[in-house]
Each structure stands twice: as structure tokens, then as C-alpha cells.
Design a protein around this motif. Structure first.
Motif, PDB file in Angstrom:
ATOM      1  N   ILE A  49     -16.561  26.417 -15.429  1.00 14.51           N
ATOM      2  CA  ILE A  49     -15.354  26.723 -16.321  1.00 14.51           C
ATOM      3  C   ILE A  49     -14.692  26.739 -18.176  1.00 14.51           C
ATOM      4  CG2 ILE A  49     -13.886  27.116 -13.886  1.00 14.51           C
ATOM      5  CD1 ILE A  49     -12.599  24.477 -14.223  1.00 14.51           C
ATOM      6  N   VAL A  50     -13.782  27.522 -18.345  1.00 11.97           N
ATOM      7  CA  VAL A  50     -13.835  26.612 -19.656  1.00 11.97           C
ATOM      8  C   VAL A  50     -12.370  26.166 -19.287  1.00 11.97           C
ATOM      9  CG1 VAL A  50     -15.133  28.961 -20.966  1.00 11.97           C
ATOM     10  CG2 VAL A  50     -12.580  28.556 -20.239  1.00 11.97           C
ATOM     11  N   ALA A  51     -11.541  26.404 -18.884  1.00 11.71           N
ATOM     12  CA  ALA A  51     -10.447  25.619 -18.542  1.00 11.71           C
ATOM     13  C   ALA A  51      -9.433  26.127 -19.744  1.00 11.71           C
ATOM     14  CB  ALA A  51     -10.458  24.018 -18.843  1.00 11.71           C
ATOM     15  N   ASP A  52      -9.489  27.494 -19.765  1.00 16.82           N
ATOM     16  CA  ASP A  52      -8.014  27.579 -20.820  1.00 16.82           C
ATOM     17  C   ASP A  52      -8.474  27.845 -21.992  1.00 16.82           C
ATOM     18  OD1 ASP A  52      -7.334  28.645 -18.030  1.00 16.82           O
ATOM     19  OD2 ASP A  52      -4.939  28.205 -18.268  1.00 16.82           O
ATOM     20  N   GLY A  53      -9.554  27.583 -22.532  1.00 19.03           N
ATOM     21  CA  GLY A  53      -9.953  27.564 -23.599  1.00 19.03           C
ATOM     22  C   GLY A  53      -9.843  25.482 -24.519  1.00 19.03           C
ATOM     23  N   PRO A 108     -11.298  21.465  -8.583  1.00 18.42           N
ATOM     24  CA  PRO A 108      -9.931  21.732  -9.623  1.00 18.42           C
ATOM     25  C   PRO A 108      -9.933  22.283 -10.530  1.00 18.42           C
ATOM     26  CG  PRO A 108     -10.686  19.091  -8.770  1.00 18.42           C
ATOM     27  CD  PRO A 108     -11.548  19.767  -8.336  1.00 18.42           C
ATOM     28  N   GLN A 109     -10.083  23.808 -10.520  1.00 16.93           N
ATOM     29  CA  GLN A 109     -10.045  24.167 -11.945  1.00 16.93           C
ATOM     30  C   GLN A 109      -9.116  24.985 -12.525  1.00 16.93           C
ATOM     31  OE1 GLN A 109     -12.597  28.073 -10.324  1.00 16.93           O
ATOM     32  NE2 GLN A 109     -11.876  27.206  -8.467  1.00 16.93           N
ATOM     33  N   ILE A 110      -8.026  24.672 -12.089  1.00 15.65           N
ATOM     34  CA  ILE A 110      -6.660  26.087 -11.812  1.00 15.65           C
ATOM     35  C   ILE A 110      -5.612  24.329 -13.013  1.00 15.65           C
ATOM     36  CG2 ILE A 110      -4.350  26.363 -11.184  1.00 15.65           C
ATOM     37  CD1 ILE A 110      -7.191  28.203 -10.569  1.00 15.65           C
ATOM     38  N   VAL A 111      -5.555  24.698 -14.367  1.00 13.92           N
ATOM     39  CA  VAL A 111      -5.494  23.922 -15.423  1.00 13.92           C
ATOM     40  C   VAL A 111      -3.465  24.077 -15.395  1.00 13.92           C
ATOM     41  CG1 VAL A 111      -4.543  23.770 -17.583  1.00 13.92           C
ATOM     42  CG2 VAL A 111      -6.759  24.446 -16.768  1.00 13.92           C
ATOM     43  N   LYS A 131      -5.846  17.642 -20.237  1.00 11.07           N
ATOM     44  CA  LYS A 131      -5.877  19.184 -19.848  1.00 11.07           C
ATOM     45  C   LYS A 131      -5.874  18.483 -17.659  1.00 11.07           C
ATOM     46  CE  LYS A 131      -6.266  22.619 -22.093  1.00 11.07           C
ATOM     47  NZ  LYS A 131      -6.686  24.157 -22.286  1.00 11.07           N
ATOM     48  N   ILE A 132      -5.600  18.534 -17.761  1.00  8.72           N
ATOM     49  CA  ILE A 132      -5.344  18.422 -15.834  1.00  8.72           C
ATOM     50  C   ILE A 132      -5.018  19.705 -15.043  1.00  8.72           C
ATOM     51  CG2 ILE A 132      -4.202  17.075 -13.768  1.00  8.72           C
ATOM     52  CD1 ILE A 132      -5.032  15.254 -16.018  1.00  8.72           C
ATOM     53  N   LEU A 133      -6.632  19.245 -14.347  1.00  4.94           N
ATOM     54  CA  LEU A 133      -6.731  20.272 -13.156  1.00  4.94           C
ATOM     55  C   LEU A 133      -6.563  20.084 -11.679  1.00  4.94           C
ATOM     56  CD1 LEU A 133      -8.462  21.123 -16.162  1.00  4.94           C
ATOM     57  CD2 LEU A 133      -9.696  22.279 -14.992  1.00  4.94           C
TER      58      LEU A 133
END
Length: 687
Positions: free
Chosen positions: A617-621, A327-330, A650-652
């Protein structure tokens, strides 16, 4: 016997051990009574060689020497008696009773009556206290731990447990010195004397001219064999003469104050050596300690030497899971309103997320519909029933933090541990109803962790706290069922688990001590120090088959690893964590695929079967700059919750998680909306 003669005996013991004459070593230990070899004694107990156990003990103490000795012999004979009963050999049991147990009548009439009663087969089968005796290896392991404590407390034995430290081949060195001196004193010393015996003093034959040659050189007459392996210390004596040129033995076990060995899949990591190697008792799947499938004893472990670990993940073939499953997409960012301290997805409805905060609030979110469906602020329901200590603390400072919140296994109850004394439980149903059940004044100080367990086939709450205790509570009545005492520092976390019919609890304290508790045995039967004496959290994988831990030292060194249940050893150390986190790194696993940890302003993923980082990943910061982000997978591993700055979460999602959320989004009617007091940053998922 004079001290020098005693030293000679020790040198002989070591010489025999180096020559691998194990049986002779143990016979001499018993006959001289100078050194009680705890490891040999342990082997005898675990093998059930009761006559040999008593014979070895008799070299050091007798039944009636003192109360410790009497208790030691009683425990041995009682176990021998119980095993005879369990094998349904009533004749042998009666013989042991008459021959071996009657002598203890004056020592403990209660115990004597108990063993007498057990001769009745019906009463024996109903005796719940002795049900664990049917797991022979578990019973032997528990008994040995009791015997070890008694032996260490016995004044006749406690000064005989340490073998003196001296160099190997010391006896041969003394012989060489003596021969050199004898040769030097010869009236006519020869340059190359031929020494054929040690039974008489050496003397060189006179030369023809009577000339005295130069003194003999320092080369030893009695040199050790060229094959030094033949004179390496026996395994029995490795605690006082380690052999660093051979791989460490990997016999299983978790036991008090020992160091876990590294096994094949761990990367080469040179850990510091922590004291004399002893035994480190595994009770996870080797048949010695039947806590889970049993416990075996791991002996003679040495870690820290480079040639003891020869490891590479590249040398083993593992099933490598593709990064696409991570799971890596925010897909959603929401504002919790205060800093999240604990996260937990519902075990059944895997889109429901429980959050506990630094102001004592708990909130339940529906990730699919992106709604807050329940919320409770911290409130003491019945202050009058609380302790005076809690009232005093609360009067001085009313702020309260959630230390841990989690769902019970079926998701019908959630438990919350607070930073001041209290534990609260709530019932929850899908009608968005959250009702408080219990409020327990559980510990003096902070309640540092909470978990659920089923020690007697009924759901219980396990808690630990600053008062150095672990307590077990009934979920329906709030009554205290068990209290485990023994830690010397505040208890940081608990990890209850079970294998077959055996329930047990790992507990870790802030001083690094790890203890293992079995229900109905209020003393810790197994305790040890993890590498580095680190503050550690232990956690099983979702399916309960693999054990992981993450510990952080006071200096900020972090070790994330998997344990080998069958051997009580470190199976794998995961690389890639930074050295100086400001707090204990949080981690989680999903199924048997991935491990995740928040570290160094990033979310790091590992394949469970590979020590190297799979993805980062940085999960969009926006991840925390000072603290490690909290991370939590849902049961299916399709969603991942991550804490960020500014009170946000954040939910990825992976591809499956995105589809689930999109299906839910499409099913919402126009009347359904996001709560107005929740700030939402939603990004359309990319397929």
C-alpha cells in the motif's frame, strides 16, 4: 619426510575419503601428523569422547610442547573432570584429578586449587562460575570455541589446518599415467593389455612376429568405477572437495565466519559463495549450544549452487492470514515537527506511541485520543560529569539526533540512544509524567542502538556504539555491568534474548560481522558473516519464538529473511524489496501473522510463512522519496505507525484498531481537545 612423500600421503587421505573410509582417514591423519582435521576434532569434543580427543591430539602435539598445547590438554581434561562431577561420579572425578590434572599444578596453581576445591560437593553446587557446566552441550560448545582459538594460535598446529587443494581422483590419475608409460615402454606392447596387479611393473608378452603395435591410447587403464557416488568425498573432507550435486547437510549450528544454508521454505536465490565452507553455529534451539535450547554444529555447508536449493512455498501448506487483518486504513496523520528517527508503541498500553526525532526530541502520543501527552527536548542534565571527549564534540557541533528509543518490557521506563555519546532513561506513568532517571556517557561517538535485558534477573540496558563495543548498564544506578569487545567496526545494532536460563546478545557491525555474546563470557563465543557481509539488524518476533533479520549492503542489495533456529540456517528469504535503498530497510513483525517493511515509496506486507509479498500500500501517499519509511506495529498488531514526508507520521489500523479508536473518540468529553501545536489530518474509518 620429503615434500613429495608428504604429497602422496595427502593423496592417500583424499582417496580414502572419497571411498568413505572415515575411520581409516582419521587414523592416518593422527599417525602422519600432516593434517589436523578440525571438523573431526569438533565431532569428538561435542560427543564427549575425551580419550579419543586426547588420542587424536597426541598425533600432533604433547602436553609439554608449549603453553598452547598445555592449555589445550588442560581444557579437555578439566571438562572431562567437571562432567564427572556433574554426573555425581566422585570416584571417577577423583581418578581424573589424580591421573590427568596433577600435571598442571606447575602450569596454573590457581586452576589446580579450583578443581581441587570442587571435589567438595557443597562447594561445587555453590560455584556460580561453573553453573553452565550443568548444560553439558553448552559447555562443550564453548570449550570447543576456546580450543579452536588455541589450536589456530599453536605454532605446532596452525600450519596443519588446511588441506591442500588438488583435483579429485588425483591418485588414480597418477597410476594411469604410470601404467600408460609402462605400456609404452613394453618391447612388444599389445593393443588391449590385461593388467591384473599394481604390485609389479606392467609388461606385455611378446607377439609371435615381434611387430610393435601403435602406442597405447590415452584411455586410462585404472578407470574409476562407473558409480561415481561410491568415490565421492566423505563428509569429513568436504571442505577441500565440495560435492555440488547433493543437497547441503543441514546439521544445526552458528559458528565463526560461515555461511548460513538455505532450507526448505526459502525461494531459489543464488547467493554468492563466501570462502571455504566451515561451520556456522546455531545457538537457538538445537541442543548443542543451549543458548537457547542448545547448539549443534552445522558442517559442510555449500550455498550458491542451483541444485542445492529446491524450494517453493507452493509445496508447503501454511496458515495464510487474510489481508483484512493488516492495518492499512489511514485513521490519523499528525505533524511531529521534525523528522522521526525511531518509533515504539508501549508494550502494555498499545495506543501510546513513543517517537524520537532528528533534533534529539522525544514525544509520547496517545493515538486513541490523538493527543501529545509528553514531550522532552534534548538537554544534557549534568555536563560536568560527562567526558572531555563529549564536551569537545558538543562544543564543535551541538546538534544531536535520536538513534533509537524504546520502552522496557513492562513500559515503566523508556531509553533513548543519541548520536553523541549519551544514553538517557525516563520513567513514565499514565498521569502523563515523564521524569529523567539516568544520563550515561555510554560510548565514544554515536550510540547506535539500545535495548533492555535481564542478565541477572534485574533489568539492564544494552547499548552499542561507534567505539566498537557493546555495554550493559544497571537501570537503577547507571553502573556499567559488562563490556563486550571484539568488533573491528562500529556496532550497528544489538538484539538481546534468552532461552530457558541462558541470556545472550546478538550484535551486528557496519562491516557485516555478527557476533553472539554470553554474559560472563566477555569474548564473543560465536561470530560469523551474514550473506554479503551486510549491515544487518536482527529482531525476534513479539512472542520471542522466531528470529528475523534485514541487511543492506553498500551496493544497496537488501535481504529480509527468517532464520531457522533449530538449524542455524536461513529458513525463508522474503522477496519483493527493491535493490537500491538509500539506507537500511526498517521492518517489524506482529504476533505470528505479518511482517512489514517500508520500501520503494510503499508499505509492504508479508505473511510470515510465505516468501512472496502479501500486500503493498502507499498509505494515501506522502511516503519518503529518498529514505525508507520507519514502521512499527503495536503489540496487538491492530495499529501501524509509518513515517512520511514533511515530518509527518501516519497511523494505520485494521478493523479492530478502528473500533478501539472509535470507542476512545466517543468517550472523550467536550473539554478534551487536540493540542493546538499539532496539525492533524483525521479520516473517518470505513467499516
Amino acid at each position: 619426510m620429503s615434500p613429495l612423500k608428504k604429497d602422496i600421503v595427502f593423496m592417500i587421505l583424499k582417496f580414502l575419503g572419497e571411498g568413505k573410509l572415515k575411520e581409516t582417514v582419521h587414523m592416518l591423519e593422527q599417525e602422519c601428523g600432516f593434517y589436523f582435521n578440525m571438523e573431526h576434532f569438533e565431532d569428538l569434543v561435542q560427543a564427549g569422547q575425551w580419550d579419543e580427543v586426547e588420542r587424536y591430539l597426541s598425533g600432533f602435539t604433547k602436553v609439554d610442547d608449549n603453553q598452547y598445547s598445555m592449555k589445550i590438554f588442560l581444557e579437555v581434561r578439566k571438562q572431562k573432570y567437571l562432567e564427572a562431577l556433574e554426573s555425581n561420579d566422585r570416584t571417577k572425578a577423583a581418578e581424573i584429578f589424580v591421573k590427568d590434572l596433577k600435571v598442571f599444578y606447575t602450569y596454573s596453581e590457581e586452576i589446580f586449587k579450583e578443581v581441587t576445591m570442587l571435589l567438595d560437593p557443597e562447594k561445587y553446587s555453590k560455584n556460580k562460575q561453573l553453573s553452565k557446566c550443568r548444560h553439558t552441550k553448552l559447555a562443550r560448545n564453548i570449550m570447543f570455541m576456546e580450543l579452536k582459538k588455541l589450536i589456530e594460535a599453536n605454532p605446532l598446529l596452525n600450519d596443519k589446518l588446511n588441506f591442500p587443494s588438488f583435483s579429485s581422483n588425483r591418485l588414480e590419475a597418477l597410476v594411469n599415467q604410470s601404467l600408460n608409460w609402462q605400456h609404452y615402454l613394453c618391447k612388444d606392447p599389445q593393443p588391449d593389455p590385461d593388467i591384473e596387479t599394481l604390485f609389479t611393473d606392467h609388461s606385455c608378452a611378446s607377439s609371435a612376429n615381434g611387430a610393435r603395435p601403435p602406442p597405447a591410447s590415452n584411455e586410462p587403464f585404472f578407470a574409476p568405477p562407473s558409480n561415481s557416488a561410491a568415490f565421492r568425498p566423505s563428509a569429513t573432507h568436504s571442505p577441500f572437495q565440495p560435492v555440488v550435486s547433493q543437497p547441503a547437510s543441514a546439521m544445526a549450528g552458528w559458528m565463526a565466519n560461515a555461511n548460513p544454508p538455505l532450507t526448505q521454505d526459502a525461494p531459489v536465490v543464488h547467493l554468492p559463495h563466501f570462502g571455504q565452507p566451515s561451520s556456522f553455529t546455531s545457538f537457538l534451539s538445537n541442543p548443542r549450544l543451549h543458548i537457547p535450547d542448545a547448539v549443534h554444529l552445522m558442517k559442510r555447508i555449500h550455498i550458491g549452487q542451483p541444485d542445492e536449493v529446491s524450494l517453493s512455498d507452493a509445496t508447503h501448506q501454511h496458515t495464510i492470514f487474510p489481508k483484512d487483518g493488516i492495518p492499512q486504513i489511514v485513521i490519523w496523520t499528525f505533524n511531529q515537527g521534525s523528522d522521526a528517527m525511531s518509533l515504539d508503541f508501549h508494550p502494555i498500553h498499545t495506543r501510546i506511541l513513543l517517537v524520537g526525532t532528528n533534533v534529539g526530541d522525544i514525544t509520547i502520543w496517545e493515538v486513541g485520543s490523538r493527543e501529545r501527552i509528553a514531550h522532552k527536548t534534548f538537554r544534557v542534565r549534568d555536563i560536568d560529569s560527562c567526558s572531555l571527549a563529549f564536551k569537545t564534540v558538543l562544543a564543535k557541533d551541538a546538534s544531536v539526533t535520536v538513534k533509537r528509543c524504546m520502552w522496557c518490557p513492562d513500559g515503566s521506563i523508556l531509553g533513548v540512544a543519541f548520536s553523541k555519546h549519551l544514553v538517557q532513561t525516563y520513567t513514565f506513568d499514565l498521569n502523563r509524567e515523564l521524569h529523567q532517571m539516568l544520563e550515561i556517557d555510554a560510548h565514544v561517538g554515536s550510540v547506535n542502538d539500545i535495548a533492555f535485558s535481564r542478565p541477572n534477573n534485574s533489568l539492564s540496558i544494552v547499548t552499542c556504539g561507534d567505539d566498537k563495543t557493546i555495554k550493559v548498564w544497571d537501570t537503577k544506578t547507571g553502573q556499567k555491568q559488562y563490556i563486550f569487545e571484539g568488533h573491528q567496526a562500529p556496532v550497528y545494532s544489538v538484539c538481546p534474548h534468552y532461552k530457558e536460563s541462558i541470556q545472550f546478545i546478538f550484535s551486528t557491525a557496519i562491516d557485516g560481522k555478527i557476533k553472539v555474546w554470553i554474559y560472563d563470557c566477555l569474548e564473543s563465543k560465536i561470530d560469523f558473516d551474514p550473506p554479503g557481509h551486510w549491515c544487518t539488524r536482527m529482531q525476534y518476533s513479539t512472542d520471542g519464538t522466531r528470529l528475523f533479520s534485514c541487511g543492506t549492503s553498500k551496493d544497496g542489495e537488501t535481504l529480509l529473511m527468517e532464520w531457522n533456529e533449530g538449524e542455524g540456517s536461513i529458513k525463508r528469504i522474503y522477496s519483493g524489496l527493491r535493490k537500491n535503498p538509500s539506507e537500511v530497510v526498517q521492518f517489524d513483525t506482529t504476533k505470528n501473522h505479518f511482517l512489514v517493511a517500508g520500501d520503494d515509496f510503499a508499505i509492504k506486507f508479508w505473511d510470515l510463512d510465505n516468501a512472496n509479498i502479501l500486500h503493498s500500500i502507499v498509505a494515501d501517499g506522502g511516503l519518503p522519496l529518498q529514505a525508507s519509511p520507519k514502521v512499527k506495529f503495536n503489540r496487538e498488531g491492530t495499529l501501524l505507525a509509518v513515517t512520511t514526508n514533511n515530518c509527518r507520521i501516519k497511523i494505520l489500523a485494521n478493523a479492530d484498531g478502528q473500533r478501539i479508536v472509535m470507542m476512545n473518540e466517543g468517550s472523550r468529553g467536550p473539554s478534551q481537545h487536540i493540542s493546538t501545536n499539532v496539525k492533524v489530518d483525521f479520516k473517518p474509518p470505513k467499516f
